[in-house]
Design an enzyme around this catalytic site. Structure first.
Site, PDB file in Angstrom:
ATOM      1  N   ILE A   1       0.845  -1.192   0.000  1.00  0.00           N
ATOM      2  CA  ILE A   1       0.000   0.000   0.000  1.00  0.00           C
ATOM      3  C   ILE A   1       0.881   1.242   0.000  1.00  0.00           C
ATOM      4  CG2 ILE A   1      -1.835   1.228   1.236  1.00  0.00           C
ATOM      5  CD1 ILE A   1      -2.248  -1.477   2.809  1.00  0.00           C
ATOM      6  N   CYS A   2       0.620   2.145  -0.925  1.00  0.00           N
ATOM      7  CA  CYS A   2       1.373   3.390  -0.964  1.00  0.00           C
ATOM      8  C   CYS A   2       0.625   4.428  -0.125  1.00  0.00           C
ATOM      9  CB  CYS A   2       1.531   3.875  -2.405  1.00  0.00           C
ATOM     10  SG  CYS A   2       2.412   5.432  -2.537  1.00  0.00           S
TER      11      CYS A   2
END
Lengths: 268, 161
Positions: free
Chosen positions: B98-99
């Protein structure tokens, strides 16, 4: 004469070093002998007494721990180790209130010198344990007394309900509520959020406030500044160690809460 | 195996254990809405079910987050990834990474699992389209040796999504 004093001090210091070495090797008898000699040469050095006390402590010889520590705190009333081990010795012989006072003194002096040290943590653990045990003893007695009183009141109500206008069951119900209320402080629940650090989620011990107006536990905010970054963990405004100030109001509030709710001393 | 501090699985420090127990208790009393913690006896790894919020493109979909806590939590962020299959989202890679800045550079020890969950749900909810990040294939290929997302040098995308 002056030369004699000097050489005695040097000799005593050497004996202390020897004692420390024996202590590390767990040769407690030899260590005690070395410290005793050092004390004979220079009886006014508190560290010789606290080091010997540490040996007695390892041997569970609490009477001697107490004697040596009393001497040490008499020589140096700020001796952290002296107050600490004196506290442990007093608690060991069930003098809880004096023991707790000594541990509190040790904690105060320890925090002043090294707020982040392992000693401070260790002293806190012992103090919290003693406080919790004290609460357990007192609350058990309080509960028992209340319970007896409640029984007597209930009996009295049932026996004396001559007045037809009053519903005894209602009165009994009301009485129950009164007694529940009286026991409330001794029932473990949750510590209010405003007395807990937002990082440890635990009740404050040594609260400090930041320029943002937020309060944190001293040891963890120092850890944060060192490992995570120089910012306030909640507001993210820049923050350095010198800006931290003790939050005396919260500290007092925690003290007042713990005074009433000793169960909150329970660790883990 | 990865070389990250998370997967080397050192035991939690006393502070970390204490804090996670408090977080777990708080979660049980008052869980963030839309999330269910799958109960295990493993304090160091939490698996959390996420329910897509109603009225968003993920409504009625369920995903699973895996949260691994480092030894010195909360001084270090936990590793948070989606288990397969990860939701289609411009900031979520197909390997579950997840960014999201708070999981890396912008971590603060005042954040909790609960607040991370809320951030992730809000990131999902504000997405206009179900699509992978532009660099998905390249990134996932680079992570094939099992690299932790915490080792990635993230270039955070815009804040709009």
């Amino acid at each position: 004469m002056a030369k004699g004093v000097c050489s005695a001090a040097v000799q005593a210091e050497q004996l202390k070093q020897d004692g420390n070495l024996y202590f590390k090797k767990n040769r407690l008898g030899a260590a005690i002998d070395a410290y005793t000699e050092a004390i004979t040469l220079c009886p006014d050095v508190p560290v010789y007494w606290t080091n010997r006390a540490l040996c007695h402590r390892k041997r569970n010889d609490w009477t001697r721990v107490e004697e040596d520590c009393r001497k040490a705190v008499q020589l140096d009333h700020k001796s952290v180790k002296g107050h600490y081990m004196l506290g442990l010795a007093l608690i060991e012989r069930e003098n809880y209130s004096e023991g707790i006072k000594s541990l509190e003194r040790a904690l105060d002096h320890g925090r002043g010198a090294h707020p982040n040290s392992y000693m401070v943590e260790e002293i806190w653990q012992e103090l919290a344990k003693a406080k919790y045990q004290e609460w357990e003893r007192h609350s058990t007695k309080r509960n028992w007394d209340l319970h007896k009183l409640q029984e007597s009141c209930e009996m009295a109500l049932k026996e004396h309900h001559v007045d037809g206008d009053v519903d005894v069951n209602e009165q009994l119900e009301a009485l129950k509520l009164v007694f529940e209320k009286a026991a409330e402080a001794d029932v473990p629940t949750e510590v209010p959020d405003y007395l807990c650090c937002k990082i440890t989620l635990d009740i404050f011990r040594d609260p400090v406030i930041t320029p943002s107006g937020l309060t944190y536990e001293r040891a963890v905010i120092l850890d944060h500044l060192e490992k995570v970054g120089k910012f306030d963990p909640i507001t993210r405004e820049s923050l350095v160690q010198s800006q931290l100030v003790p939050n005396m109001a919260i500290k007092e509030a925690v003290g007042a809460f713990l005074e009433k709710h000793g169960w909150a001393y329970k660790m883990d | 195996m990865t070389g990250s501090s998370v997967s080397s699985r050192k035991v939690l420090s006393k502070i970390a254990t204490n804090r996670l127990q408090k977080e777990l208790t708080e979660w049980q009393i008052n869980p963030p809405s839309g999330f269910t913690h799958r109960v295990t006896d493993n304090l160091q790894r939490w698996v959390i079910e996420v329910n897509g919020a109603q009225g968003t493109i993920y409504a009625n979909e369920k995903y699973q987050l895996q949260v691994d806590f480092p030894e010195n939590y909360p001084m270090e962020a936990p590793q948070v990834i989606f288990l397969h299959p990860a939701p289609l989202h411009p900031h979520i890679y197909s390997n579950g990474h997840i960014c999201l800045d708070i999981l890396y550079d912008s971590w603060s020890p005042a954040m909790t699992v609960g607040s991370i969950c809320i951030s992730i749900l809000s990131m999902l909810s504000s997405s206009p389209a179900k699509e992978r990040p532009e660099d998905n294939d390249r990134y996932v290929k680079n992570c094939r040796n099992g690299r932790s997302p915490k080792e990635t040098r993230w270039w955070f995308h815009d804040d709009k999504v």
